[in-house]
Scaffold this active site. Structure first.
Site, PDB file in Angstrom:
ATOM      1  N   CYS A   2       0.722  -1.582   0.169  1.00  0.00           N
ATOM      2  CA  CYS A   2      -0.450   0.393  -0.033  1.00  0.00           C
ATOM      3  C   CYS A   2       0.990   1.427   0.300  1.00  0.00           C
ATOM      4  O   CYS A   2       2.018   1.175   0.312  1.00  0.00           O
ATOM      5  CB  CYS A   2      -0.808   0.153   1.052  1.00  0.00           C
ATOM      6  SG  CYS A   2      -2.329  -1.370   1.536  1.00  0.00           S
ATOM      7  N   ARG A  27       5.755   0.332  -5.970  1.00  0.00           N
ATOM      8  CA  ARG A  27       5.611  -0.232  -4.874  1.00  0.00           C
ATOM      9  C   ARG A  27       4.402  -1.797  -4.518  1.00  0.00           C
ATOM     10  O   ARG A  27       4.589  -2.729  -3.927  1.00  0.00           O
ATOM     11  CB  ARG A  27       4.558   0.322  -3.374  1.00  0.00           C
ATOM     12  CG  ARG A  27       5.273   1.672  -3.157  1.00  0.00           C
ATOM     13  CD  ARG A  27       5.360   2.182  -2.498  1.00  0.00           C
ATOM     14  NE  ARG A  27       4.532   1.244  -0.837  1.00  0.00           N
ATOM     15  CZ  ARG A  27       5.287   1.508   0.227  1.00  0.00           C
ATOM     16  NH1 ARG A  27       6.717   2.083   0.310  1.00  0.00           N
ATOM     17  NH2 ARG A  27       5.196   1.134   0.841  1.00  0.00           N
ATOM     18  N   TRP A  74      -2.986  -3.073  -1.565  1.00  0.00           N
ATOM     19  CA  TRP A  74      -2.477  -4.250  -1.901  1.00  0.00           C
ATOM     20  C   TRP A  74      -3.001  -5.227  -1.071  1.00  0.00           C
ATOM     21  O   TRP A  74      -2.918  -4.626   0.068  1.00  0.00           O
ATOM     22  CB  TRP A  74      -1.212  -4.363  -2.047  1.00  0.00           C
ATOM     23  CG  TRP A  74      -0.118  -5.024  -2.387  1.00  0.00           C
ATOM     24  CD1 TRP A  74      -0.809  -6.866  -1.868  1.00  0.00           C
ATOM     25  CD2 TRP A  74       0.744  -5.652  -3.463  1.00  0.00           C
ATOM     26  NE1 TRP A  74       0.167  -7.842  -2.782  1.00  0.00           N
ATOM     27  CE2 TRP A  74       0.890  -6.867  -3.358  1.00  0.00           C
ATOM     28  CE3 TRP A  74       1.659  -4.880  -3.581  1.00  0.00           C
ATOM     29  CZ2 TRP A  74       2.334  -7.751  -4.400  1.00  0.00           C
ATOM     30  CZ3 TRP A  74       2.585  -5.030  -4.723  1.00  0.00           C
ATOM     31  CH2 TRP A  74       2.628  -6.765  -5.048  1.00  0.00           C
ATOM     32  N   ASN A  98      -1.988   2.321   5.637  1.00  0.00           N
ATOM     33  CA  ASN A  98      -0.964   1.620   5.318  1.00  0.00           C
ATOM     34  C   ASN A  98      -0.199  -0.156   6.791  1.00  0.00           C
ATOM     35  O   ASN A  98      -0.427   0.679   7.742  1.00  0.00           O
ATOM     36  CB  ASN A  98      -0.167   2.319   4.837  1.00  0.00           C
ATOM     37  CG  ASN A  98       1.604   0.699   4.244  1.00  0.00           C
ATOM     38  OD1 ASN A  98       1.093  -0.378   3.877  1.00  0.00           O
ATOM     39  ND2 ASN A  98       2.477   1.595   3.994  1.00  0.00           N
ATOM     40  N   GLY A  99      -0.943  -1.183   6.270  1.00  0.00           N
ATOM     41  CA  GLY A  99      -0.111  -2.142   7.247  1.00  0.00           C
ATOM     42  C   GLY A  99      -1.240  -2.629   7.711  1.00  0.00           C
ATOM     43  O   GLY A  99      -2.293  -3.086   6.529  1.00  0.00           O
ATOM     44  N   GLU A 478      19.431 -21.883  -8.050  1.00  0.00           N
ATOM     45  CA  GLU A 478      19.586 -20.592  -8.332  1.00  0.00           C
ATOM     46  C   GLU A 478      20.822 -20.009  -7.672  1.00  0.00           C
ATOM     47  O   GLU A 478      21.249 -18.962  -8.723  1.00  0.00           O
ATOM     48  CB  GLU A 478      18.536 -19.927  -7.002  1.00  0.00           C
ATOM     49  CG  GLU A 478      18.650 -18.793  -7.130  1.00  0.00           C
ATOM     50  CD  GLU A 478      17.350 -17.540  -8.072  1.00  0.00           C
ATOM     51  OE1 GLU A 478      17.862 -18.792  -9.014  1.00  0.00           O
ATOM     52  OE2 GLU A 478      17.330 -16.763  -8.506  1.00  0.00           O
ATOM     53  N   LYS A 482      22.297 -17.283 -10.698  1.00  0.00           N
ATOM     54  CA  LYS A 482      22.806 -15.542 -10.235  1.00  0.00           C
ATOM     55  C   LYS A 482      23.905 -15.131 -10.835  1.00  0.00           C
ATOM     56  O   LYS A 482      24.187 -14.084 -10.893  1.00  0.00           O
ATOM     57  CB  LYS A 482      22.285 -15.250  -8.249  1.00  0.00           C
ATOM     58  CG  LYS A 482      21.282 -15.280  -8.038  1.00  0.00           C
ATOM     59  CD  LYS A 482      20.465 -14.358  -8.141  1.00  0.00           C
ATOM     60  CE  LYS A 482      19.488 -13.897  -9.859  1.00  0.00           C
ATOM     61  NZ  LYS A 482      18.549 -14.825  -9.616  1.00  0.00           N
ATOM     62  N   GLU A 485      24.074 -14.775 -14.442  1.00  0.00           N
ATOM     63  CA  GLU A 485      23.835 -13.834 -15.481  1.00  0.00           C
ATOM     64  C   GLU A 485      24.483 -12.496 -15.423  1.00  0.00           C
ATOM     65  O   GLU A 485      24.442 -11.741 -16.213  1.00  0.00           O
ATOM     66  CB  GLU A 485      22.388 -13.591 -14.101  1.00  0.00           C
ATOM     67  CG  GLU A 485      21.427 -14.472 -14.736  1.00  0.00           C
ATOM     68  CD  GLU A 485      20.078 -14.142 -13.987  1.00  0.00           C
ATOM     69  OE1 GLU A 485      19.490 -13.901 -12.716  1.00  0.00           O
ATOM     70  OE2 GLU A 485      18.278 -14.051 -15.097  1.00  0.00           O
ATOM     71  N   HIS A 501      29.415 -38.857 -10.798  1.00  0.00           N
ATOM     72  CA  HIS A 501      28.861 -39.520 -12.039  1.00  0.00           C
ATOM     73  C   HIS A 501      29.200 -38.686 -12.907  1.00  0.00           C
ATOM     74  O   HIS A 501      28.832 -38.542 -14.439  1.00  0.00           O
ATOM     75  CB  HIS A 501      27.582 -39.302 -11.797  1.00  0.00           C
ATOM     76  CG  HIS A 501      26.889 -40.255 -10.437  1.00  0.00           C
ATOM     77  ND1 HIS A 501      27.467 -42.003 -10.821  1.00  0.00           N
ATOM     78  CD2 HIS A 501      26.226 -39.955  -9.415  1.00  0.00           C
ATOM     79  CE1 HIS A 501      26.084 -42.415  -9.170  1.00  0.00           C
ATOM     80  NE2 HIS A 501      26.556 -40.775  -8.270  1.00  0.00           N
ATOM     81  N   LYS A 597      14.076  -7.972 -18.171  1.00  0.00           N
ATOM     82  CA  LYS A 597      13.121  -8.165 -17.134  1.00  0.00           C
ATOM     83  C   LYS A 597      12.071  -9.326 -17.392  1.00  0.00           C
ATOM     84  O   LYS A 597      11.953  -9.795 -16.295  1.00  0.00           O
ATOM     85  CB  LYS A 597      13.361  -6.675 -16.363  1.00  0.00           C
ATOM     86  CG  LYS A 597      12.235  -7.343 -14.949  1.00  0.00           C
ATOM     87  CD  LYS A 597      13.042  -7.863 -13.396  1.00  0.00           C
ATOM     88  CE  LYS A 597      12.492  -8.068 -12.053  1.00  0.00           C
ATOM     89  NZ  LYS A 597      13.259  -8.758 -11.898  1.00  0.00           N
TER      90      LYS A 597
HETATM   91  O1  M6R Z   1       8.902 -13.062 -14.553  1.00  0.00           O
HETATM   92  P1  M6R Z   1       9.296 -14.413 -13.971  1.00  0.00           P
HETATM   93  O2  M6R Z   1       9.317 -14.946 -12.848  1.00  0.00           O
HETATM   94  O3  M6R Z   1       8.266 -16.082 -15.162  1.00  0.00           O
HETATM   95  O4  M6R Z   1      10.578 -14.501 -15.337  1.00  0.00           O
HETATM   96  C1  M6R Z   1      10.664 -16.045 -15.228  1.00  0.00           C
HETATM   97  C2  M6R Z   1      12.458 -15.862 -15.675  1.00  0.00           C
HETATM   98  O5  M6R Z   1      12.796 -14.884 -17.097  1.00  0.00           O
HETATM   99  C3  M6R Z   1      13.492 -15.280 -14.442  1.00  0.00           C
HETATM  100  O6  M6R Z   1      13.250 -15.860 -13.532  1.00  0.00           O
HETATM  101  C4  M6R Z   1      14.993 -14.875 -14.539  1.00  0.00           C
HETATM  102  O7  M6R Z   1      15.676 -16.641 -14.991  1.00  0.00           O
HETATM  103  C5  M6R Z   1      15.413 -14.085 -14.801  1.00  0.00           C
HETATM  104  N1  M6R Z   1      16.605 -13.074 -14.581  1.00  0.00           N
HETATM  105  C6  M6R Z   1      16.088 -14.737 -13.063  1.00  0.00           C
HETATM  106  O8  M6R Z   1      16.657 -13.450 -12.049  1.00  0.00           O
END
Ligand code: M6R
Length: 602
Positions: A2, A27, A74, A98-99, A478, A482, A485, A501, A597
């Site tokens: 919110c 937000r 929200w 908000n809260g 993950e 990270k 990327e 293996h 993104k």
């Molecule tokens: O918006 P989404 O969670 O569906 O996106 C999926 C992937 O494109 C997203 O997680 C991507 O791997 C990011 N760059 C990870 O950091």
């Protein structure tokens, strides 16, 4: 989350508040509303985007002195409807909040007993009626306002305006952010974050918990429980971009630091004393379901995989996990006793969306776990649970991962609970763990400094292995994602037990192993796997609460009594390490090369 904006003065309150709300859009919200008070209230509320509210208010103009309060909501208690949108209204009072008011149910029951009628399902509406009830036994509005906030338990930032004092705004802050701005022309401004006030006011008071008071025609009265307190003004940052980054070097860094707060927002109202509650989900969705199919891409795929361990372990439900890009072309066999769960930060990822459409076409029930309300995935799914991460700007996802993970963790407990597959003692233990996650996610300067120093040793080499077992394997995936990327270094995640293996053939001093070694999950087994890599001379960084003598580097995590708390702390470590390596390599952390993104194309 919110957002609040307030204005008292002779300029155009409608425009000032709408512009402020626009700045708070990042937000996240699902409805919005405004009340302007001159001689009487004018109130507008609308579901969905702010543009819907702007359209509704198109023919309304304000001139002269006014008090105005605005809000983006929200949803937490009650669906995103116009009735549940703020400002909430009593007979002669309007409020934005908000809260979460934790004791709202008890207060509401009392007020209903006294004849008050409620028009929303929100916790906020109790405040406005409580104020009007308290006024009956008070000598002034301010006395009634003080009595009201004394009766509230929980978190709030709130603004209240009342008809018989149309040149005043009452405010209070406890737990949720609120800023008060003022200028030489006697105008007063309020907002949840400074980005809404930059460019319109130069000095502000960052209100602290326990602060309350009122503004009135150029004057501010500010106090806490002990009485009036000094008004400490600070200068606002000059640029919005800096303000939004809050002095962090990158949005990714800010988002890593925000995880504690957004996870606590995600838990709010959903973790009760002895159970998990999803107001937004109709339980019948799970009737007749024998399997859950989790579908996602990238980081969201990793939360899907991680939660598959929880669904089978806690809820005792069979789970399969699918990449969106694979599922949509592989002619899967689908049966109607399968619940199809799409997980996505953006809600727009093309492969996840196409898979969801396929599942719907085959008649499967569908649930979305998503960060963006009204996104395509949310709209198409039968039901949705929103993660409450707020807008994530860094391309490398961090807080979206953390909030998805807690939603899925809660969902596994919820399913165990409604299917009777989890005992009361286990539920209590799981709930206690959930409550401890926000604290675990606090980034200490000691940890961050340690990782900054460590990062300089991990800039070269021919590759990285991130290894872990059980739910720490998806976390290893993950961590590797990270790092690659944003650092552009080659990194792979592996189940620690799979090394021998094949992958162990790569081990030499130039292969860096980042090993996740929790004390509450397969400790001895994982330790042996790491020792095998060490014996082949791989350079090893162990992340563990227990010392590991053979490690080249060691990040000591806290000793927790549940593996999920270790999971979240280790998540912080791999996120920070990836970021610090990328910063040393002088890469653009927030906008890495070749990545977008939201991947809305195949
Ligand atoms: O918006 P989404 O969670 O569906 O996106 C999926 C992937 O494109 C997203 O997680 C991507 O791997 C990011 N760059 C990870 O950091």
């Amino acid at each position: 989350m919110c957002g609040i904006v307030g204005y008292l003065g002779k300029n155009n309150s409608k425009e000032i508040i709408l512009n402020g709300l626009k700045e708070l859009e990042y937000r996240g919200y699902d409805s919005a509303g405004i009340t302007i008070l001159q001689n009487d209230f004018v109130n507008y509320r609308a579901v969905g985007k702010l543009s819907n509210l702007v359209e509704k208010m198109d023919s309304f103009n304000v001139s002269g002195f006014s008090a105005g309060i605005g809000h983006t909501r929200w949803a937490t208690h009650g669906k995103p409807t116009e009735e549940n949108a703020h400002p909430h209204q009593g007979a002669f009072t309007h409020i934005v909040h908000n809260g979460i008011i934790e004791n709202y149910a008890e207060l509401k029951k009392n007020l209903i007993g006294k004849g008050y009628k409620f028009s929303s399902q929100t916790d906020t509406e109790v405040i406005v009626h409580l104020f009007e009830e308290n006024l009956k036994i008070s000598n002034s509005n301010y006395e009634a306002f003080q009595k009201t906030i004394e009766q509230l338990h929980g978190a709030y930032a709130l603004l209240l305006i009342t008809k018989n004092e149309n040149e005043k705004i009452y405010f209070a802050k406890e737990g949720s952010p609120l800023i008060l701005g003022s200028n030489e022309n006697g105008e007063q401004f309020f907002a949840s974050s400074d980005s809404a006030l930059i460019g319109i006011v130069e000095k502000v008071i960052y209100l602290h918990d326990g602060h309350f008071g009122f503004v009135e025609n150029g004057k501010i009265f500010l106090q806490n429980a002990s009485g009036e307190i000094p008004q400490n003004f600070s200068a606002l940052p000059k640029s919005r971009e800096t303000a939004q980054k809050n002095s962090f070097r990158y949005f990714m860094e800010k988002e890593i630091y925000e995880q504690s707060v957004v996870v606590s927002d995600t838990l709010m109202g959903r973790v009760l004393d002895n159970s998990i509650n999803f107001d937004e989900v109709d339980k019948t969705l799970f009737d007749g379901i024998n399997e859950i199919k989790l579908c996602a891409c990238g980081t969201s795929y990793h939360t899907a995989l991680a939660s598959s361990y929880l669904f089978e372990r806690i809820a005792k439900v069979r789970v399969s996990v699918e990449f969106g890009s694979e599922f949509r072309y592989r002619d899967p066999l689908l049966t109607k006793d399968t619940l199809f769960v799409s997980i996505s930060q953006s809600g727009e990822t093309a492969d996840t969306l196409a898979s969801l459409k396929m599942a719907k076409k085959s008649g499967l029930k569908t649930l979305a776990i998503c960060n963006v309300d009204n996104s395509s995935i949310v709209r198409i799914s039968d039901q949705a649970i929103l993660t409450r991460a707020g807008i994530e700007k860094g391309v490398a996802s961090t807080k979206a991962f953390a909030t998805q993970m807690v939603v899925l963790q809660m969902l596994s407990i919820y399913l165990g609970q409604i299917r009777g597959n989890i005992s009361e003692t286990e539920i209590k233990k799981e709930i206690q763990t959930l409550r401890e996650i926000p604290q675990t996610l606090t980034v200490t300067s000691k940890l961050h400094e340690k990782i900054k120093r460590l990062s300089k040793r991990y800039l070269h080499g021919h590759g990285f292995f991130f290894v872990g077992r059980d739910i720490f394997y998806p976390l290893a995936l993950e961590g590797a994602l990270k790092l690659k990327e944003i650092s552009y270094l080659h990194a792979e995640g592996y189940p620690a037990g799979e090394m021998k293996h094949g992958p162990i053939a790569l081990a030499d001093p130039e292969l860096f192993t980042i090993a996740l070694l929790p004390q509450n999950m397969l400790y001895e087994k994982t330790k042996s796997n790491i020792e095998e890599l060490g014996a082949r001379d791989s350079t090893i960084c162990v992340i563990s609460p227990k010392p590991f003598e053979l490690a080249d580097d060691f990040v000591r995590t806290s000793s927790h009594n549940h593996y999920m708390l270790e999971f979240f702390e280790m998540m912080l470590v791999v996120q920070l390490l990836s970021m610090e390596v990328a910063i040393r390599l002088q890469n653009d952390v927030d906008m890495p090369r070749n990545l977008a993104k939201s991947v809305t194309v195949e």
